[in-house]
Scaffold this motif. Structure first.
Motif, PDB file in Angstrom:
ATOM      1  N   THR A 277     135.627  96.348  76.935  1.00  0.00           N
ATOM      2  CA  THR A 277     135.819  97.190  78.125  1.00  0.00           C
ATOM      3  C   THR A 277     134.480  97.514  78.800  1.00  0.00           C
ATOM      4  O   THR A 277     134.333  97.417  80.034  1.00  0.00           O
ATOM      5  CB  THR A 277     136.544  98.489  77.735  1.00  0.00           C
ATOM      6  OG1 THR A 277     137.812  98.158  77.137  1.00  0.00           O
ATOM      7  CG2 THR A 277     136.781  99.360  78.964  1.00  0.00           C
ATOM      8  N   MET A 278     133.497  97.945  77.977  1.00  0.00           N
ATOM      9  CA  MET A 278     132.192  98.297  78.518  1.00  0.00           C
ATOM     10  C   MET A 278     131.497  97.075  79.099  1.00  0.00           C
ATOM     11  O   MET A 278     130.814  97.165  80.145  1.00  0.00           O
ATOM     12  CB  MET A 278     131.344  98.953  77.440  1.00  0.00           C
ATOM     13  CG  MET A 278     131.884 100.301  76.999  1.00  0.00           C
ATOM     14  SD  MET A 278     130.804 101.142  75.827  1.00  0.00           S
ATOM     15  CE  MET A 278     129.416 101.510  76.875  1.00  0.00           C
ATOM     16  N   GLN A 279     131.632  95.937  78.454  1.00  0.00           N
ATOM     17  CA  GLN A 279     131.021  94.714  78.998  1.00  0.00           C
ATOM     18  C   GLN A 279     131.674  94.347  80.334  1.00  0.00           C
ATOM     19  O   GLN A 279     130.996  93.881  81.268  1.00  0.00           O
ATOM     20  CB  GLN A 279     131.155  93.571  77.998  1.00  0.00           C
ATOM     21  CG  GLN A 279     130.214  93.698  76.817  1.00  0.00           C
ATOM     22  CD  GLN A 279     130.416  92.577  75.799  1.00  0.00           C
ATOM     23  OE1 GLN A 279     131.423  91.862  75.846  1.00  0.00           O
ATOM     24  NE2 GLN A 279     129.450  92.419  74.891  1.00  0.00           N
ATOM     25  N   SER A 280     132.946  94.530  80.441  1.00  0.00           N
ATOM     26  CA  SER A 280     133.623  94.217  81.708  1.00  0.00           C
ATOM     27  C   SER A 280     133.176  95.165  82.818  1.00  0.00           C
ATOM     28  O   SER A 280     132.927  94.739  83.961  1.00  0.00           O
ATOM     29  CB  SER A 280     135.137  94.319  81.497  1.00  0.00           C
ATOM     30  OG  SER A 280     135.822  94.096  82.710  1.00  0.00           O
ATOM     31  N   GLU A 281     133.078  96.464  82.470  1.00  0.00           N
ATOM     32  CA  GLU A 281     132.608  97.436  83.467  1.00  0.00           C
ATOM     33  C   GLU A 281     131.144  97.151  83.868  1.00  0.00           C
ATOM     34  O   GLU A 281     130.776  97.274  85.057  1.00  0.00           O
ATOM     35  CB  GLU A 281     132.727  98.852  82.913  1.00  0.00           C
ATOM     36  CG  GLU A 281     134.166  99.316  82.725  1.00  0.00           C
ATOM     37  CD  GLU A 281     134.233 100.696  82.116  1.00  0.00           C
ATOM     38  OE1 GLU A 281     133.152 101.244  81.750  1.00  0.00           O
ATOM     39  OE2 GLU A 281     135.352 101.245  81.981  1.00  0.00           O
ATOM     40  N   GLN A 301     122.643 100.310  76.936  1.00  0.00           N
ATOM     41  CA  GLN A 301     122.393 100.908  75.617  1.00  0.00           C
ATOM     42  C   GLN A 301     123.706 101.125  74.833  1.00  0.00           C
ATOM     43  O   GLN A 301     123.763 100.896  73.626  1.00  0.00           O
ATOM     44  CB  GLN A 301     121.650 102.222  75.801  1.00  0.00           C
ATOM     45  CG  GLN A 301     120.215 102.071  76.312  1.00  0.00           C
ATOM     46  CD  GLN A 301     119.547 103.394  76.574  1.00  0.00           C
ATOM     47  OE1 GLN A 301     120.136 104.470  76.380  1.00  0.00           O
ATOM     48  NE2 GLN A 301     118.282 103.355  77.038  1.00  0.00           N
ATOM     49  N   ARG A 302     124.724 101.587  75.561  1.00  0.00           N
ATOM     50  CA  ARG A 302     126.018 101.789  74.872  1.00  0.00           C
ATOM     51  C   ARG A 302     126.592 100.452  74.374  1.00  0.00           C
ATOM     52  O   ARG A 302     127.142 100.374  73.269  1.00  0.00           O
ATOM     53  CB  ARG A 302     126.996 102.448  75.823  1.00  0.00           C
ATOM     54  CG  ARG A 302     126.666 103.916  76.125  1.00  0.00           C
ATOM     55  CD  ARG A 302     127.675 104.500  77.078  1.00  0.00           C
ATOM     56  NE  ARG A 302     127.408 105.907  77.344  1.00  0.00           N
ATOM     57  CZ  ARG A 302     128.099 106.671  78.188  1.00  0.00           C
ATOM     58  NH1 ARG A 302     129.106 106.118  78.880  1.00  0.00           N
ATOM     59  NH2 ARG A 302     127.778 107.939  78.369  1.00  0.00           N
ATOM     60  N   ILE A 303     126.427  99.433  75.213  1.00  0.00           N
ATOM     61  CA  ILE A 303     126.926  98.105  74.776  1.00  0.00           C
ATOM     62  C   ILE A 303     126.162  97.629  73.558  1.00  0.00           C
ATOM     63  O   ILE A 303     126.753  97.095  72.591  1.00  0.00           O
ATOM     64  CB  ILE A 303     126.802  97.109  75.943  1.00  0.00           C
ATOM     65  CG1 ILE A 303     127.802  97.477  77.048  1.00  0.00           C
ATOM     66  CG2 ILE A 303     127.060  95.687  75.466  1.00  0.00           C
ATOM     67  CD1 ILE A 303     127.642  96.652  78.322  1.00  0.00           C
ATOM     68  N   ALA A 304     124.861  97.836  73.568  1.00  0.00           N
ATOM     69  CA  ALA A 304     124.066  97.404  72.418  1.00  0.00           C
ATOM     70  C   ALA A 304     124.457  98.195  71.164  1.00  0.00           C
ATOM     71  O   ALA A 304     124.538  97.654  70.058  1.00  0.00           O
ATOM     72  CB  ALA A 304     122.589  97.590  72.742  1.00  0.00           C
ATOM     73  N   SER A 305     124.730  99.528  71.342  1.00  0.00           N
ATOM     74  CA  SER A 305     125.142 100.359  70.199  1.00  0.00           C
ATOM     75  C   SER A 305     126.493  99.907  69.643  1.00  0.00           C
ATOM     76  O   SER A 305     126.685  99.827  68.426  1.00  0.00           O
ATOM     77  CB  SER A 305     125.193 101.825  70.646  1.00  0.00           C
ATOM     78  OG  SER A 305     125.652 102.626  69.566  1.00  0.00           O
ATOM     79  N   LEU A 306     127.429  99.591  70.537  1.00  0.00           N
ATOM     80  CA  LEU A 306     128.737  99.122  70.071  1.00  0.00           C
ATOM     81  C   LEU A 306     128.632  97.794  69.336  1.00  0.00           C
ATOM     82  O   LEU A 306     129.318  97.543  68.337  1.00  0.00           O
ATOM     83  CB  LEU A 306     129.679  98.994  71.262  1.00  0.00           C
ATOM     84  CG  LEU A 306     130.254 100.317  71.810  1.00  0.00           C
ATOM     85  CD1 LEU A 306     131.088 100.060  73.056  1.00  0.00           C
ATOM     86  CD2 LEU A 306     131.119 101.009  70.752  1.00  0.00           C
ATOM     87  N   LYS A 307     127.728  96.940  69.864  1.00  0.00           N
ATOM     88  CA  LYS A 307     127.535  95.659  69.173  1.00  0.00           C
ATOM     89  C   LYS A 307     127.015  95.881  67.755  1.00  0.00           C
ATOM     90  O   LYS A 307     127.423  95.186  66.806  1.00  0.00           O
ATOM     91  CB  LYS A 307     126.580  94.787  69.966  1.00  0.00           C
ATOM     92  CG  LYS A 307     127.183  94.211  71.247  1.00  0.00           C
ATOM     93  CD  LYS A 307     126.178  93.313  71.959  1.00  0.00           C
ATOM     94  CE  LYS A 307     126.773  92.692  73.205  1.00  0.00           C
ATOM     95  NZ  LYS A 307     125.808  91.817  73.929  1.00  0.00           N
ATOM     96  N   GLU A 308     126.108  96.844  67.598  1.00  0.00           N
ATOM     97  CA  GLU A 308     125.576  97.125  66.275  1.00  0.00           C
ATOM     98  C   GLU A 308     126.681  97.662  65.348  1.00  0.00           C
ATOM     99  O   GLU A 308     126.764  97.308  64.168  1.00  0.00           O
ATOM    100  CB  GLU A 308     124.433  98.141  66.379  1.00  0.00           C
ATOM    101  CG  GLU A 308     123.170  97.600  67.018  1.00  0.00           C
ATOM    102  CD  GLU A 308     122.542  96.512  66.167  1.00  0.00           C
ATOM    103  OE1 GLU A 308     122.704  96.565  64.914  1.00  0.00           O
ATOM    104  OE2 GLU A 308     121.877  95.611  66.723  1.00  0.00           O
ATOM    105  N   GLN A 309     127.521  98.533  65.924  1.00  0.00           N
ATOM    106  CA  GLN A 309     128.623  99.064  65.112  1.00  0.00           C
ATOM    107  C   GLN A 309     129.606  97.965  64.715  1.00  0.00           C
ATOM    108  O   GLN A 309     130.053  97.906  63.557  1.00  0.00           O
ATOM    109  CB  GLN A 309     129.344 100.157  65.904  1.00  0.00           C
ATOM    110  CG  GLN A 309     128.510 101.414  66.112  1.00  0.00           C
ATOM    111  CD  GLN A 309     129.257 102.474  66.912  1.00  0.00           C
ATOM    112  OE1 GLN A 309     130.436 102.344  67.172  1.00  0.00           O
ATOM    113  NE2 GLN A 309     128.534 103.522  67.327  1.00  0.00           N
ATOM    114  N   VAL A 310     129.923  97.120  65.688  1.00  0.00           N
ATOM    115  CA  VAL A 310     130.838  96.000  65.355  1.00  0.00           C
ATOM    116  C   VAL A 310     130.222  95.103  64.305  1.00  0.00           C
ATOM    117  O   VAL A 310     130.886  94.661  63.353  1.00  0.00           O
ATOM    118  CB  VAL A 310     131.180  95.210  66.632  1.00  0.00           C
ATOM    119  CG1 VAL A 310     131.917  93.909  66.276  1.00  0.00           C
ATOM    120  CG2 VAL A 310     132.027  96.059  67.569  1.00  0.00           C
TER     121      VAL A 310
END
Length: 418
Positions: A277-281, A301-310
């Protein structure tokens, strides 16, 4: 010619003399034969008279011994000596407290169920047993009712004899029979007074009911004991499975392997969804917002953080799967599934044992076998035994028959000897 005539005459004379001699000899022989026959007839006639006299004496002696004396004794005993015996009758049934269920035999014949018939026969057998005699002796002193000096000598029981003899005596003074298909037990008790017969019959009913109560108590005591033992074993099994389950969770470092696996999968799905969702936005905004804008940098930064969590969740799942067969998630799932199944089985077994124990305790508070008295013992108004005229008649007919048999045997022996 004269000489010839003379010779002829001499021959005729000699012939006549020979004929006379033969005739005289025959006459003498006939006389002797007649005398001999008369002697024999007289001799054998005397012998026959003596034989007939002996036979009459034997018959007379047999008549006295076999007919006269036994009948005099029976008339004297049954007419003047034999004590009157009174009979008290009681009727009862044995039934179950459970709902009646007809078995195959009962459905076909209309007879009571086999279990009820068996319980009834137990009571009937007990009514004629040595155990009942011992109980009656302890409760009412049964021997005194049958060993009194007022009872005639031949009907009286010797109180010094052992209980085995007294049991045989009791079975001749009492009887219990079952009437089918009603299942009613008819109890008959004889004694030498109406009050004694009623007292003894009442005591027999009480002892049979006490025996039924003992059977109830024993059955439920065994049932409750067995239920308590099953509950204890089920509790120990449940405790063992719970300890094994706790040890497995501590060893694997998870509280619940299923929940952990499910949570990791759910978390990974949510994180990946948020990342997409964030990548699409971000891609949409990048069309009209510069990449160095504050909101775009924050989104990056949020996308990078989500990637780390994933990546962290994926690494954790990958690590669990790469630990080998011993630590594999599927192996853990199988282990915990088996332990969970064992625990559920133990819990159900414990719950069933607890219910069985409660039901046994409930049933123990009520009877499962009942003795229903249909007819209480009553005092007889007249004696029923001994049947005096019948007994005297039986002795008379038996003695006459025995006398004829003896006479026939004497005749057979005489013909064999002559």
């Amino acid at each position: 010619m004269n000489d010839i005539q003379t010779e002829i005459d001499d021959r005729q004379s000699r012939s006549i003399e020979r004929v006379r001699s033969v005739s005289k000899a025959l006459s003498d022989a006939s006389r002797r034969a007649r005398f001999s026959s008369r002697s024999k007839q007289a001799f054998y006639g005397a012998q026959g008279l003596r034989r007939r006299a002996r036979e009459r004496i034997i018959r007379l002696v047999l008549l006295v011994l076999v007919v006269v004396l036994p009948n005099i004794a029976s008339i004297a005993y049954f007419g003047f000596i034999a004590s009157d015996q009174y009979e008290s009758i009681a009727k009862f049934t044995v039934s179950s407290g459970a709902l009646p269920k007809m078995d195959d035999l009962g459905s076909a014949t209309g007879l009571p169920p086999i279990a009820i018939v068996q319980d009834t026969m137990i009571v009937v057998s007990y009514a004629e047993s040595q155990a009942l005699v011992a109980k009656l002796q302890d409760s009412i002193d049964l021997r005194k009712y049958y060993s009194s000096d007022k009872i005639d000598r031949f009907s009286r029981f010797n109180a010094a004899l052992p209980i085995e003899k007294f049991t045989n005596y009791w079975t001749r003074r009492s009887s219990a029979a079952v009437s089918m298909p009603s299942g009613i037990v008819t109890l008959r008790v004889r004694a030498f007074s109406a009050a004694d017969a009623k007292t003894i019959a009442t005591a027999v009913i009480q002892q049979c009911e006490a025996m039924i109560n003992q059977l109830n108590e024993r059955m439920f005591k065994d049932t409750v004991s067995a239920s308590e033992r099953d509950l204890q074993l089920a509790g120990e099994a449940l405790k063992t499975t719970r300890v094994a389950y706790e040890k497995a969770r501590n060893a694997e470092g998870v509280f619940d392997i299923k929940e952990e696996s499910k949570n990791l999968g759910t978390l990974l799905t949510q994180l990946e969804g948020q990342l997409l969702t964030m990548q699409s936005e971000y891609a949409t905004r990048s069309a009209y917002v510069a990449a160095d804008a504050p909101q775009m940098r924050l989104a990056a930064q949020r996308i990078a953080s989500l990637k780390e969590q994933v990546k962290g969740v994926q690494n954790r799942i990958t690590t669990m799967q790469q630990q080998g067969d011993k630590g594999a998630l599927s192996q853990k799932l199988s282990l915990f599934a088996n332990l969970d199944l064992e625990q559920k089985i133990a819990e159900k077994r414990y719950a069933q044992a607890s219910i069985s124990l409660n039901m046994a305790r409930i049933y123990s508070e009520r009877k499962m076998l009942y003795l229903h008295t249909v007819e209480m013992p009553a005092e007889a108004e007249e004696p029923r035994y001994p049947r005096r005229w019948l007994s005297i008649g039986v002795v008379l007919l038996g003695s006459i028959l025995a006398w004829f048999i003896c006479i026939g045997l004497v005749g057979v022996i005489r013909r064999r000897l002559t």
